[in-house]
Design an enzyme around this catalytic site. Structure first.
Site, short mmCIF file in Angstrom:
data_model
loop_
_atom_site.label_atom_id
_atom_site.label_comp_id
_atom_site.label_asym_id
_atom_site.label_seq_id
_atom_site.Cartn_x
_atom_site.Cartn_y
_atom_site.Cartn_z
N ARG A 162 0.85 -1.19 0.00
CA ARG A 162 0.00 0.00 0.00
C ARG A 162 0.88 1.24 0.00
NH1 ARG A 162 1.81 1.69 3.99
NH2 ARG A 162 0.71 3.65 3.67
N GLY A 163 0.21 2.43 -0.16
CA GLY A 163 0.95 3.68 -0.32
C GLY A 163 1.10 3.92 -1.82
N ALA A 164 0.80 5.15 -2.24
CA ALA A 164 0.68 5.42 -3.69
C ALA A 164 1.92 5.00 -4.50
CB ALA A 164 0.36 6.89 -3.90
N ARG A 175 -7.37 -0.38 -6.91
CA ARG A 175 -7.55 0.81 -6.08
C ARG A 175 -7.57 2.03 -7.01
NH1 ARG A 175 -4.26 1.29 -0.74
NH2 ARG A 175 -6.23 2.27 -0.13
N GLN A 224 -2.64 2.65 9.83
CA GLN A 224 -1.31 2.67 9.20
C GLN A 224 -0.31 3.47 10.03
OE1 GLN A 224 -4.20 3.10 7.65
NE2 GLN A 224 -4.15 2.51 5.50
N ASP A 228 -1.92 10.84 -2.55
CA ASP A 228 -2.27 9.77 -3.49
C ASP A 228 -2.52 10.31 -4.89
OD1 ASP A 228 -2.82 8.48 -0.75
OD2 ASP A 228 -2.79 6.83 -2.19
N ASN A 276 -5.44 12.51 -0.11
CA ASN A 276 -4.57 11.69 0.76
C ASN A 276 -5.48 10.98 1.76
OD1 ASN A 276 -1.87 10.85 1.55
ND2 ASN A 276 -2.20 12.00 3.43
N LYS A 277 -4.88 10.15 2.59
CA LYS A 277 -5.62 9.33 3.54
C LYS A 277 -6.70 10.12 4.28
CE LYS A 277 -5.43 5.81 4.15
NZ LYS A 277 -6.39 4.93 3.43
O1 MRU Z 1 -4.71 3.33 1.95
P1 MRU Z 1 -3.23 3.51 1.92
O2 MRU Z 1 -2.56 2.96 3.13
O3 MRU Z 1 -2.61 3.01 0.63
O4 MRU Z 1 -3.04 5.08 1.95
C1 MRU Z 1 -1.75 5.62 1.87
C2 MRU Z 1 -1.73 7.10 2.00
O5 MRU Z 1 -2.74 7.75 2.08
C3 MRU Z 1 -0.40 7.75 1.95
O6 MRU Z 1 -0.40 8.90 2.71
C4 MRU Z 1 -0.13 8.13 0.49
O7 MRU Z 1 -0.23 7.00 -0.35
C5 MRU Z 1 1.17 8.74 0.31
S1 MRU Z 1 2.44 7.56 0.64
C6 MRU Z 1 3.84 7.88 0.21
#
Ligand code: MRU
Length: 340
Positions: free
Chosen positions: A46-48, A89, A194, A235, A245-246
């Site tokens: 996970r994470g963009a 996603r 997270q 993201d 973002n999250k």
């Molecule tokens: O749902 P996730 O855990 O994939 O969400 C991740 C985030 O929102 C991060 O802040 C975002 O991807 C930036 S990570 C470098």
């Protein structure tokens, strides 16, 4: 870094299963693109930026196994592979950028053997470019961090989330490597935690002091002057600087402005989507209700309780003090708009 979130092993992908952290460090070896798609959908990866890197390798794995009768047949079947990864996603721009790059390489290839080799090379290139971009943006962003800063962050944005150096957490880790004494206040980041599970784990490994807080504690700390800046990842960033973002990031940005705290977004340019005029156009992932009604499988609400679970929110650009990328630091007002 003594852990490797995503590693290409020539004919398979090795990933650190992020759903098992911090309790267990379990590595999985994926040999099929469908396993990569499931790992992304289930947040094992996970994470963009990390999703983008995994998407590239997923297509390479899928391509390697196609036995086609012609180049055209191969491209049709490759489309099924990329579609299955695209369906995992919707919000992270990095995934779609990686898929577009891989499809472009395939379309330009002459025969299936050559295309398969080119796709593997391209996935490796996407990964190494992301590593380099996050290293550069971390170094640039560290200039904004002063010795003694208390920094608030949300979700997880380190090596786990990027398969590289990190975005927001990369900036913080780089500042630590420069010898600056910083303390991180990490939001737990409901519903999937997270921040509590992954950010604390990564910062402990990096030797940076971290204090875990509930998401609702952030405003209190800011109002007491306890936070010098907020740094988050992204993201997808629209052309006007609006940033997805999250979930919970928007609330932090409003609180930061109310309390005069700088609010920084750190992201590689692969997260920017200049085709979208504003954040209104960013697709927001809606996840299962039981991620809210349960914590790590344990019910916390009566059976059948209705729950909303948008995974991301959009912070309007005027709340963002600056966007840190590998190409430089852009400050609000973002003027003509943000190029990729
Ligand atoms: O749902 P996730 O855990 O994939 O969400 C991740 C985030 O929102 C991060 O802040 C975002 O991807 C930036 S990570 C470098």
């Amino acid at each position: 870094m003594n852990y490797q979130p995503i590693e290409w092993l020539g004919n398979r992908l090795r990933i650190l299963d992020q759903t098992r952290l911090p309790g267990e460090e379990v590595y999985l070896e994926l040999t099929d693109y469908r396993e990569v798609a499931s790992a992304i959908a289930e947040l094992k990866i996970r994470g963009a930026p990390a999703i983008g890197v995994a998407g590239g390798y997923g297509i390479a794995l899928g391509a390697m196994k196609i036995e086609a009768t012609s180049r055209e047949d191969f491209l049709i079947r490759l489309k099924e592979v990329s579609q299955s990864l695209a369906d995992t996603r919707p919000t992270a721009r990095n995934l779609f950028r990686a898929i577009e790059r891989m499809e472009g390489i395939a379309a330009a290839g002459e025969n299936t053997g050559q295309i398969k080799a080119a796709l593997v090379n391209e996935a490796i290139r996407i990964h190494s470019e992301e590593v380099e971009a996050t290293r550069r943006l971390s170094r640039l962003g560290a200039e904004l961090i002063e010795d003694g800063f208390n920094i608030l962050t949300h979700c997880n944005t380190g090596p786990l989330a990027t398969a590289g150096y990190g975005t927001a957490l990369g900036v913080i880790i780089y500042a630590g490597e420069q010898g600056k004494n910083v303390r991180v206040f990490a939001d737990e980041t409901r519903p999937l935690l997270q921040g509590a599970r992954l950010t604390t784990w990564e910062l402990e490994k990096a030797g940076i002091p971290v204090t875990l807080i509930t998401d609702s504690t952030a405003g209190y700390l800011m109002s007491r002057g306890g936070i010098d800046c907020v740094i988050v990842g992204a993201d997808r960033i629209a052309a006007n600087g609006d940033t997805a973002n999250k979930i919970g990031t928007y609330s932090l940005a409003v609180l930061a402005m109310e309390n005069g705290v700088p609010f920084y977004v750190a992201a590689p340019t692969t997260t920017i989507d200049a085709s979208l005029a504003s954040g209104d156009e960013i697709p927001i992932e809606e996840r299962r209700a039981d991620e809210v009604t349960r914590i790590r499988g344990v019910p916390i609400a009566p059976e059948g309780t209705d729950a909303a679970n948008p995974a991301f929110d959009v912070t309007p650009h005027h709340y963002i003090t600056a966007i840190i990328t590998e190409s430089g630091i852009m400050r609000e007002p973002f003027g003509e708009g943000i190029g990729e």
